[in-house]
Scaffold this motif. Structure first.
Motif, PDB file in Angstrom:
ATOM      1  N   ALA A 102      -4.368  -7.412  -3.345  1.00  7.90           N
ATOM      2  CA  ALA A 102      -3.965  -6.446  -2.314  1.00  7.90           C
ATOM      3  C   ALA A 102      -3.549  -5.123  -2.953  1.00  7.90           C
ATOM      4  CB  ALA A 102      -2.820  -7.025  -1.485  1.00  7.90           C
ATOM      5  N   LEU A 103      -2.844  -5.206  -4.071  1.00 10.78           N
ATOM      6  CA  LEU A 103      -2.406  -3.997  -4.774  1.00 10.78           C
ATOM      7  C   LEU A 103      -3.605  -3.191  -5.273  1.00 10.78           C
ATOM      8  CD1 LEU A 103      -0.046  -2.353  -5.976  1.00 10.78           C
ATOM      9  CD2 LEU A 103      -0.169  -3.834  -7.987  1.00 10.78           C
ATOM     10  N   LYS A 104      -4.570  -3.880  -5.848  1.00 11.02           N
ATOM     11  CA  LYS A 104      -5.776  -3.225  -6.358  1.00 11.02           C
ATOM     12  C   LYS A 104      -6.515  -2.509  -5.232  1.00 11.02           C
ATOM     13  CE  LYS A 104      -9.134  -2.836  -9.572  1.00 11.02           C
ATOM     14  NZ  LYS A 104      -8.947  -2.094 -10.839  1.00 11.02           N
ATOM     15  N   GLN A 105      -6.548  -3.120  -4.072  1.00  9.70           N
ATOM     16  CA  GLN A 105      -7.242  -2.558  -2.918  1.00  9.70           C
ATOM     17  C   GLN A 105      -6.560  -1.272  -2.439  1.00  9.70           C
ATOM     18  OE1 GLN A 105      -7.850  -5.618  -0.045  1.00  9.70           O
ATOM     19  NE2 GLN A 105      -9.119  -4.389   1.294  1.00  9.70           N
ATOM     20  N   ALA A 106      -5.249  -1.185  -2.647  1.00 17.40           N
ATOM     21  CA  ALA A 106      -4.493  -0.020  -2.183  1.00 17.40           C
ATOM     22  C   ALA A 106      -4.523   1.147  -3.163  1.00 17.40           C
ATOM     23  CB  ALA A 106      -3.044  -0.419  -1.924  1.00 17.40           C
ATOM     24  N   GLU A 107      -4.816   0.873  -4.420  1.00 17.82           N
ATOM     25  CA  GLU A 107      -4.692   1.894  -5.477  1.00 17.82           C
ATOM     26  C   GLU A 107      -5.408   3.209  -5.171  1.00 17.82           C
ATOM     27  OE1 GLU A 107      -5.827   0.033  -9.116  1.00 17.82           O
ATOM     28  OE2 GLU A 107      -3.865  -0.918  -9.409  1.00 17.82           O
ATOM     29  N   PRO A 108      -6.631   3.201  -4.626  1.00 17.52           N
ATOM     30  CA  PRO A 108      -7.299   4.487  -4.370  1.00 17.52           C
ATOM     31  C   PRO A 108      -6.558   5.383  -3.374  1.00 17.52           C
ATOM     32  CG  PRO A 108      -8.875   2.672  -4.285  1.00 17.52           C
ATOM     33  CD  PRO A 108      -7.514   2.066  -4.323  1.00 17.52           C
ATOM     34  N   TYR A 109      -5.622   4.797  -2.629  1.00 17.66           N
ATOM     35  CA  TYR A 109      -4.926   5.556  -1.595  1.00 17.66           C
ATOM     36  C   TYR A 109      -3.523   5.990  -2.017  1.00 17.66           C
ATOM     37  CZ  TYR A 109      -8.702   3.567   1.179  1.00 17.66           C
ATOM     38  OH  TYR A 109      -9.945   3.206   1.641  1.00 17.66           O
ATOM     39  N   HIS A 121      -7.800  -5.979  11.287  1.00 14.29           N
ATOM     40  CA  HIS A 121      -7.795  -4.531  11.491  1.00 14.29           C
ATOM     41  C   HIS A 121      -6.582  -3.991  10.741  1.00 14.29           C
ATOM     42  CE1 HIS A 121     -10.822  -4.988  14.716  1.00 14.29           C
ATOM     43  NE2 HIS A 121     -10.183  -6.128  14.926  1.00 14.29           N
ATOM     44  N   PHE A 122      -6.813  -3.108   9.759  1.00 15.52           N
ATOM     45  CA  PHE A 122      -5.756  -2.772   8.811  1.00 15.52           C
ATOM     46  C   PHE A 122      -6.077  -1.471   8.090  1.00 15.52           C
ATOM     47  CE2 PHE A 122      -8.997  -4.055   6.028  1.00 15.52           C
ATOM     48  CZ  PHE A 122      -8.648  -3.772   4.711  1.00 15.52           C
ATOM     49  N   HIS A 123      -5.140  -1.052   7.233  1.00 17.57           N
ATOM     50  CA  HIS A 123      -5.402  -0.006   6.252  1.00 17.57           C
ATOM     51  C   HIS A 123      -4.795  -0.453   4.932  1.00 17.57           C
ATOM     52  CE1 HIS A 123      -5.453   3.747   4.025  1.00 17.57           C
ATOM     53  NE2 HIS A 123      -6.355   4.167   4.897  1.00 17.57           N
ATOM     54  N   PRO A 124      -5.500  -0.295   3.802  1.00 20.00           N
ATOM     55  CA  PRO A 124      -5.019  -0.821   2.523  1.00 20.00           C
ATOM     56  C   PRO A 124      -3.692  -0.253   2.054  1.00 20.00           C
ATOM     57  CG  PRO A 124      -7.349  -0.266   2.389  1.00 20.00           C
ATOM     58  CD  PRO A 124      -6.848   0.278   3.696  1.00 20.00           C
ATOM     59  N   LEU A 125      -3.371   0.996   2.443  1.00 15.86           N
ATOM     60  CA  LEU A 125      -2.126   1.602   1.977  1.00 15.86           C
ATOM     61  C   LEU A 125      -0.918   1.131   2.783  1.00 15.86           C
ATOM     62  CD1 LEU A 125      -0.880   3.669  -0.019  1.00 15.86           C
ATOM     63  CD2 LEU A 125      -1.263   5.436   1.719  1.00 15.86           C
ATOM     64  N   ALA A 126      -1.144   0.681   4.004  1.00 18.74           N
ATOM     65  CA  ALA A 126      -0.045   0.302   4.890  1.00 18.74           C
ATOM     66  C   ALA A 126       0.640  -0.966   4.394  1.00 18.74           C
ATOM     67  CB  ALA A 126      -0.567   0.106   6.309  1.00 18.74           C
ATOM     68  N   SER A 127       1.937  -0.871   4.185  1.00 22.83           N
ATOM     69  CA  SER A 127       2.659  -1.957   3.519  1.00 22.83           C
ATOM     70  C   SER A 127       2.682  -3.242   4.335  1.00 22.83           C
ATOM     71  CB  SER A 127       4.079  -1.501   3.166  1.00 22.83           C
ATOM     72  OG  SER A 127       4.682  -0.838   4.255  1.00 22.83           O
ATOM     73  N   TYR A 128       2.810  -3.147   5.655  1.00 20.59           N
ATOM     74  CA  TYR A 128       2.792  -4.381   6.438  1.00 20.59           C
ATOM     75  C   TYR A 128       1.400  -5.021   6.433  1.00 20.59           C
ATOM     76  CZ  TYR A 128       7.546  -3.848   8.148  1.00 20.59           C
ATOM     77  OH  TYR A 128       8.917  -3.773   8.216  1.00 20.59           O
ATOM     78  N   CYS A 129       0.370  -4.223   6.237  1.00 21.06           N
ATOM     79  CA  CYS A 129      -0.975  -4.790   6.095  1.00 21.06           C
ATOM     80  C   CYS A 129      -1.098  -5.586   4.803  1.00 21.06           C
ATOM     81  CB  CYS A 129      -2.024  -3.683   6.146  1.00 21.06           C
ATOM     82  SG  CYS A 129      -2.173  -2.888   7.767  1.00 21.06           S
ATOM     83  N   TRP A 130      -0.439  -5.103   3.731  1.00 23.68           N
ATOM     84  CA  TRP A 130      -0.433  -5.877   2.485  1.00 23.68           C
ATOM     85  C   TRP A 130       0.079  -7.282   2.740  1.00 23.68           C
ATOM     86  CZ3 TRP A 130       1.740  -3.283  -2.509  1.00 23.68           C
ATOM     87  CH2 TRP A 130       1.056  -2.080  -2.760  1.00 23.68           C
ATOM     88  N   LYS A 131       1.122  -7.350   3.528  1.00 24.77           N
ATOM     89  CA  LYS A 131       1.778  -8.643   3.789  1.00 24.77           C
ATOM     90  C   LYS A 131       0.773  -9.649   4.356  1.00 24.77           C
ATOM     91  CE  LYS A 131       5.564 -10.462   6.611  1.00 24.77           C
ATOM     92  NZ  LYS A 131       6.703 -10.072   7.477  1.00 24.77           N
ATOM     93  N   ALA A 132      -0.008  -9.226   5.339  1.00 24.69           N
ATOM     94  CA  ALA A 132      -1.028 -10.107   5.916  1.00 24.69           C
ATOM     95  C   ALA A 132      -2.153 -10.383   4.931  1.00 24.69           C
ATOM     96  CB  ALA A 132      -1.580  -9.484   7.201  1.00 24.69           C
ATOM     97  N   LEU A 133      -2.556  -9.356   4.176  1.00 25.01           N
ATOM     98  CA  LEU A 133      -3.626  -9.540   3.191  1.00 25.01           C
ATOM     99  C   LEU A 133      -3.249 -10.562   2.135  1.00 25.01           C
ATOM    100  CD1 LEU A 133      -4.767  -5.835   2.657  1.00 25.01           C
ATOM    101  CD2 LEU A 133      -6.194  -7.691   3.559  1.00 25.01           C
TER     102      LEU A 133
END
Length: 216
Positions: free
Chosen positions: A202-209, A6-18
């Motif tokens: 993970a970075l690519k996943q966040a780009e749209p946000y 359970h996450f959001h792509p823009l959230a930096s701590y979520c990147w860490k787990a991803l």
């Protein structure tokens, strides 16, 4: 699949787990949570009372695992892969945890204080708090820059949990205090991280946000 993140792509701590999940190609079901949606927020709070992500749900083991560092340790123990996020050697494991906490508390959290202040109403700004956060982050980056002059990854020559922590922390820190001129070794380290396939994914996943990231 047993695991749901359970996450959001823009959230930096979520990147860490991803990054950890992608690093070892661990199968999981992604559940993107919009905290602005009352129903989705309520569902997250029901899962983990603090109401912050990331949160990992493991149906096979009937476990709810919150907090990015704990998620990574859980994956390392129960879903190990080619990359071991915590070394078997207890001293190296302690050093890894120390660097992980150092990055989270003294870089990541301070960066979030600076960025979070940009979202506050004009009459709620905290310039003194921002100054303190910038000062602490600068001291931490000085320490990290000295360390990275003589090693490839956060704890030496092997990619660990600490590097999962460094990826998002340094990416966003670079938006607050450009690393290149003042912290060349940290900037070079961030460059190596961006070449890592797990980080790049993970970075690519966040780009749209990224359009939602608050500017000065």
């Amino acid at each position: 699949m047993s695991l749901t993140l359970h996450f959001h792509p823009l959230a930096s701590y979520c990147w860490k787990a991803l990054i950890a999940l992608y690093e070892n190609d661990i199968p999981f079901t992604p559940n993107l949570v919009d905290l602005g949606n009352p129903a989705e927020r309520a569902a997250l709070v029901k899962l983990w009372g603090i109401g912050k992500f990331p949160v990992l749900r493991d149906d096979a083991r009937n476990r709810v695992v919150p907090e990015s560092s704990i998620i990574i340790e859980y994956l390392d123990r129960h879903y190990p892969g080619k990359t071991r996020f915590l070394p078997d050697d207890p001293d190296l494991a302690r050093q890894t945890r120390l660097r992980d906490r150092f990055l989270d508390l003294h870089v990541h959290m301070q960066m979030q204080k600076v960025v979070g202040d940009r979202l506050r109403p004009a009459d709620k700004k905290d310039p003194y708090g921002v100054e303190q956060a910038r000062d602490l982050m600068g001291r931490a980056l000085d320490i990290l820059d000295h360390a990275m002059a003589r090693q490839t990854w956060a704890v030496g020559e092997v990619f660990t949990m600490a590097d999962c922590a460094a990826g998002p922390a340094l990416f966003y820190a670079d938006k607050v205090v450009p690393l290149g001129g003042t912290y060349p070794n940290v900037a070079a380290y961030l460059g190596r991280l961006t070449q890592r396939l797990s980080y790049a994914r993970a970075l690519k996943q966040a780009e749209p946000y990224f359009k939602y990231f608050p500017k000065e």
